[in-house]
Scaffold this motif. Sequence first.
Motif, PDB file in Angstrom:
ATOM      1  N   ASN A  19       0.775  -1.226  -0.069  1.00 18.64           N
ATOM      2  CA  ASN A  19      -0.097   0.045   0.059  1.00 18.64           C
ATOM      3  C   ASN A  19       0.841   1.318  -0.024  1.00 18.64           C
ATOM      4  O   ASN A  19       0.637   2.126  -0.775  1.00 18.64           O
ATOM      5  CB  ASN A  19      -1.111   0.000   1.053  1.00 18.64           C
ATOM      6  CG  ASN A  19      -2.041   1.018   1.025  1.00 18.64           C
ATOM      7  OD1 ASN A  19      -2.353   1.486  -0.112  1.00 18.64           O
ATOM      8  ND2 ASN A  19      -2.802   1.444   2.274  1.00 18.64           N
ATOM      9  N   VAL A  20       1.951   1.350   0.764  1.00 20.94           N
ATOM     10  CA  VAL A  20       2.955   2.344   0.880  1.00 20.94           C
ATOM     11  C   VAL A  20       3.522   2.636  -0.529  1.00 20.94           C
ATOM     12  O   VAL A  20       3.722   3.633  -1.060  1.00 20.94           O
ATOM     13  CB  VAL A  20       3.830   2.312   2.078  1.00 20.94           C
ATOM     14  CG1 VAL A  20       4.866   3.308   1.896  1.00 20.94           C
ATOM     15  CG2 VAL A  20       2.993   2.423   3.442  1.00 20.94           C
ATOM     16  N   ILE A  21       3.901   1.541  -1.129  1.00 18.26           N
ATOM     17  CA  ILE A  21       4.811   1.441  -2.213  1.00 18.26           C
ATOM     18  C   ILE A  21       3.640   1.982  -3.360  1.00 18.26           C
ATOM     19  O   ILE A  21       4.248   2.803  -4.308  1.00 18.26           O
ATOM     20  CB  ILE A  21       5.391   0.251  -2.667  1.00 18.26           C
ATOM     21  CG1 ILE A  21       6.630  -0.034  -1.731  1.00 18.26           C
ATOM     22  CG2 ILE A  21       5.864   0.207  -4.111  1.00 18.26           C
ATOM     23  CD1 ILE A  21       7.040  -1.482  -1.857  1.00 18.26           C
ATOM     24  N   SER A  22       2.625   1.659  -3.396  1.00 18.95           N
ATOM     25  CA  SER A  22       1.527   2.049  -4.387  1.00 18.95           C
ATOM     26  C   SER A  22       1.408   3.405  -4.131  1.00 18.95           C
ATOM     27  O   SER A  22       1.210   4.315  -5.218  1.00 18.95           O
ATOM     28  CB  SER A  22       0.158   1.235  -4.105  1.00 18.95           C
ATOM     29  OG  SER A  22      -0.609   1.514  -5.022  1.00 18.95           O
ATOM     30  N   ALA A  23       1.320   3.936  -3.155  1.00 19.96           N
ATOM     31  CA  ALA A  23       0.950   5.501  -2.675  1.00 19.96           C
ATOM     32  C   ALA A  23       1.999   6.280  -3.089  1.00 19.96           C
ATOM     33  O   ALA A  23       1.861   7.455  -3.897  1.00 19.96           O
ATOM     34  CB  ALA A  23       0.576   5.706  -1.096  1.00 19.96           C
ATOM     35  N   LEU A  24       3.302   5.882  -2.982  1.00 20.02           N
ATOM     36  CA  LEU A  24       4.533   6.470  -3.520  1.00 20.02           C
ATOM     37  C   LEU A  24       4.545   6.470  -5.000  1.00 20.02           C
ATOM     38  O   LEU A  24       4.964   7.541  -5.771  1.00 20.02           O
ATOM     39  CB  LEU A  24       5.777   5.903  -3.044  1.00 20.02           C
ATOM     40  CG  LEU A  24       6.022   6.125  -1.391  1.00 20.02           C
ATOM     41  CD1 LEU A  24       7.234   5.358  -1.026  1.00 20.02           C
ATOM     42  CD2 LEU A  24       6.189   7.465  -1.182  1.00 20.02           C
ATOM     43  N   ALA A  25       4.298   5.393  -5.541  1.00 22.82           N
ATOM     44  CA  ALA A  25       4.191   5.384  -7.174  1.00 22.82           C
ATOM     45  C   ALA A  25       2.952   6.612  -7.571  1.00 22.82           C
ATOM     46  O   ALA A  25       3.286   6.978  -8.656  1.00 22.82           O
ATOM     47  CB  ALA A  25       3.904   3.764  -7.721  1.00 22.82           C
ATOM     48  N   VAL A  26       1.796   6.652  -6.938  1.00 23.73           N
ATOM     49  CA  VAL A  26       1.014   7.614  -7.510  1.00 23.73           C
ATOM     50  C   VAL A  26       1.184   8.868  -7.494  1.00 23.73           C
ATOM     51  O   VAL A  26       1.084   9.854  -8.241  1.00 23.73           O
ATOM     52  CB  VAL A  26      -0.587   7.276  -6.610  1.00 23.73           C
ATOM     53  CG1 VAL A  26      -1.408   8.481  -6.743  1.00 23.73           C
ATOM     54  CG2 VAL A  26      -1.098   6.015  -6.912  1.00 23.73           C
TER      55      VAL A  26
END
Length: 87
Positions: free
Chosen positions: A13-20
């Motif tokens: 979830n954190v990685i996905s948020a950083l990618a966004v």
Amino acid sequence: MSRLLLTALVAANVISALAVVYARHQHRQLFVQLSRLERARDELNIEFGRLQLEQATWAESNRIDQVARDRLGMKFPEGPEIVVVRP
């Protein structure tokens, strides 16, 4: 096992948020660059139109005739000055 799964999901979830966030930042940078390039294109189109107008003005036959008469002292030949050469 569930603790490991929860940790993996939080990390994803954190990685996905950083990618966004990164994708939005990159999108904004590219949009600013696009705006600059469109502005430069518009300025070049305006300059091109001005140059076409200037070229049409300089190439106008009346202008060429006037320059030939004034600067070069040219004139249309009179009747006796015309010589016809036939093969």
